[in-house]
Motif scaffolding. Structure first.
Motif, short mmCIF file in Angstrom:
data_model
loop_
_atom_site.label_atom_id
_atom_site.label_comp_id
_atom_site.label_asym_id
_atom_site.label_seq_id
_atom_site.Cartn_x
_atom_site.Cartn_y
_atom_site.Cartn_z
N PHE A 122 43.38 31.36 51.39
CA PHE A 122 44.02 31.03 50.28
C PHE A 122 44.14 32.51 49.82
CE2 PHE A 122 44.66 30.47 45.60
CZ PHE A 122 45.69 29.43 45.64
N ARG A 123 45.36 32.85 49.95
CA ARG A 123 45.58 34.39 49.39
C ARG A 123 46.62 34.52 48.01
NH1 ARG A 123 47.11 33.09 54.32
NH2 ARG A 123 49.45 33.04 53.90
N VAL A 124 45.82 35.46 47.44
CA VAL A 124 46.41 35.93 46.25
C VAL A 124 46.74 37.28 46.00
CG1 VAL A 124 46.02 35.69 43.65
CG2 VAL A 124 45.10 34.00 45.01
N GLY A 125 47.89 37.51 45.49
CA GLY A 125 48.55 38.94 45.30
C GLY A 125 48.73 38.92 43.73
N ALA A 126 48.58 40.22 43.16
CA ALA A 126 48.71 40.38 41.80
C ALA A 126 49.32 41.98 41.69
CB ALA A 126 47.42 40.61 41.14
N ALA A 127 50.19 42.20 40.82
CA ALA A 127 50.91 43.34 40.34
C ALA A 127 50.95 43.67 38.86
CB ALA A 127 52.32 43.46 41.05
N VAL A 128 50.81 44.74 38.49
CA VAL A 128 50.83 45.25 37.06
C VAL A 128 51.68 46.52 36.84
CG1 VAL A 128 48.86 47.02 37.20
CG2 VAL A 128 49.18 45.63 35.26
N VAL A 129 52.24 46.46 35.75
CA VAL A 129 52.88 47.68 35.27
C VAL A 129 52.06 48.17 34.04
CG1 VAL A 129 54.64 46.49 33.87
CG2 VAL A 129 55.19 48.35 34.61
N LEU A 130 52.04 49.39 34.08
CA LEU A 130 51.21 50.13 33.09
C LEU A 130 52.23 50.67 32.05
CD1 LEU A 130 48.87 52.44 35.19
CD2 LEU A 130 48.44 49.75 34.18
N GLU A 131 51.94 50.87 30.97
CA GLU A 131 52.86 51.62 29.70
C GLU A 131 53.50 52.55 30.16
OE1 GLU A 131 50.80 52.69 26.04
OE2 GLU A 131 49.38 53.82 27.49
N ASN A 132 53.14 53.39 31.06
CA ASN A 132 53.89 54.66 31.41
C ASN A 132 55.01 54.03 32.68
OD1 ASN A 132 52.24 54.27 33.93
ND2 ASN A 132 51.19 56.47 33.85
N GLY A 133 55.05 52.86 33.03
CA GLY A 133 55.88 52.58 34.10
C GLY A 133 55.56 52.44 35.37
N GLN A 134 54.20 53.04 35.73
CA GLN A 134 53.46 53.15 37.05
C GLN A 134 53.41 51.55 37.49
OE1 GLN A 134 50.47 56.15 36.71
NE2 GLN A 134 51.19 56.28 38.56
N THR A 135 53.52 51.11 38.52
CA THR A 135 52.93 49.69 39.11
C THR A 135 52.06 49.95 40.18
OG1 THR A 135 55.08 49.57 40.71
CG2 THR A 135 55.54 48.62 38.50
N PHE A 136 51.28 48.91 40.37
CA PHE A 136 50.29 49.04 41.19
C PHE A 136 50.01 47.60 41.81
CE2 PHE A 136 49.44 52.60 38.69
CZ PHE A 136 49.09 53.31 39.76
N TRP A 137 49.60 46.92 42.80
CA TRP A 137 49.38 45.97 43.46
C TRP A 137 47.79 45.72 44.09
CZ3 TRP A 137 49.12 45.42 48.71
CH2 TRP A 137 49.69 46.48 49.36
N ALA A 138 47.63 44.47 44.25
CA ALA A 138 46.28 44.34 44.82
C ALA A 138 46.25 42.98 45.19
CB ALA A 138 45.01 44.76 44.01
N ASN A 139 45.34 42.58 46.04
CA ASN A 139 45.05 41.20 46.64
C ASN A 139 43.64 40.65 46.68
OD1 ASN A 139 44.41 42.54 48.83
ND2 ASN A 139 46.48 42.67 49.54
N ASN A 140 43.29 39.53 46.80
CA ASN A 140 41.95 39.00 47.08
C ASN A 140 41.39 39.38 48.22
OD1 ASN A 140 43.79 36.90 48.12
ND2 ASN A 140 41.94 35.73 48.31
N GLN A 141 40.23 39.69 48.32
CA GLN A 141 39.27 40.42 49.24
C GLN A 141 38.07 39.38 49.37
OE1 GLN A 141 40.30 43.31 51.20
NE2 GLN A 141 42.08 42.62 50.21
N GLU A 142 38.13 38.61 50.34
CA GLU A 142 36.95 37.76 50.73
C GLU A 142 35.69 38.42 51.36
OE1 GLU A 142 39.06 33.52 50.40
OE2 GLU A 142 38.22 34.20 52.46
N ASN A 143 34.60 37.65 51.37
CA ASN A 143 33.31 38.15 52.06
C ASN A 143 32.69 36.92 52.61
OD1 ASN A 143 30.43 38.98 52.36
ND2 ASN A 143 31.44 41.01 51.79
N ILE A 144 31.80 37.04 53.75
CA ILE A 144 31.20 35.75 54.15
C ILE A 144 30.31 35.31 53.17
CG2 ILE A 144 29.43 37.08 55.37
CD1 ILE A 144 30.11 34.80 57.73
N CYS A 145 29.85 36.29 52.37
CA CYS A 145 28.95 35.81 51.24
C CYS A 145 29.69 35.75 50.08
CB CYS A 145 27.90 36.94 50.98
SG CYS A 145 26.68 36.79 49.58
N PHE A 146 30.22 34.45 49.90
CA PHE A 146 31.44 34.19 48.75
C PHE A 146 31.24 35.07 47.33
CE2 PHE A 146 32.60 30.32 51.48
CZ PHE A 146 33.86 30.77 51.72
N PRO A 147 30.07 35.07 46.78
CA PRO A 147 30.11 35.71 45.59
C PRO A 147 30.47 37.15 45.51
CG PRO A 147 28.05 34.34 45.67
CD PRO A 147 28.86 34.49 47.16
#
Length: 162
Positions: free
Chosen positions: A46-71
């Motif tokens: 189950f893949r999730v992506g997110a993106a954000v725009v900061l007040e100065n107009g810069q944008t960044f993105w990231a996604n979920n990162q799983e691990n065999i140890c779920f927490p």
């Protein structure tokens, strides 16, 4: 039966057609969509992506990162907000877009931030004293829009302790 005081919280999300979004919001959702395909989700798929725009107009993105140890895994939203705050601590997040793909790869899924992410978003809203607009892309091409975390997290810790 005895009558007790009631505390009421009304939640509202807007459903916005894709064509009614401005270029800034469309671009942000497209960045989140790009991030989905790069997620590391070998266990749930189950893949999730997110993106954000900061007040100065810069944008960044990231996604979920799983691990065999779920927490130990981390959601796209928390990874993104943590990264942007660590590297741009004085820049307020203005808009956060979230996109997800179904585990069976049959298409997109409607997703809202999990409870941990909701509380994290709330922390940044408290820090900057400003709501973060949240856009959640849906498979039908519409977007759920929350004007801030209050629409997704009623009765936050800080609300009940004032």
């Amino acid at each position: 039966m005895k009558e007790y005081q009631k505390i009421t919280h009304t939640n509202t999300l807007q459903v916005i057609p894709w064509n009614d979004l401005d270029a800034k919001r469309k671009d942000l959702i497209q960045l989140a969509t790009k991030a989905v395909d790069l997620a590391y989700a070998p266990y749930s798929n189950f893949r999730v992506g997110a993106a954000v725009v900061l007040e100065n107009g810069q944008t960044f993105w990231a996604n979920n990162q799983e691990n065999i140890c779920f927490p130990v895994g981390i959601c796209a939203e928390r990874l993104l907000l943590g990264y942007t705050h660590a590297n741009h601590p004085d820049q307020k997040p203005e808009i956060l877009a979230i996109v997800a793909k179904k585990a069976d790869n049959s298409g997109l899924a409607t997703v809202t931030p999990c409870g941990l992410c909701r509380q994290s978003i709330s922390e940044y809203e408290m820090k900057f004293k400003k709501p973060i607009e949240i856009l959640m892309y849906r498979p039908d091409g519409t977007v759920l829009q929350a004007d801030g975390i209050d629409a997704l997290l009623p009765f936050k810790f800080e609300d009940l302790n004032q």
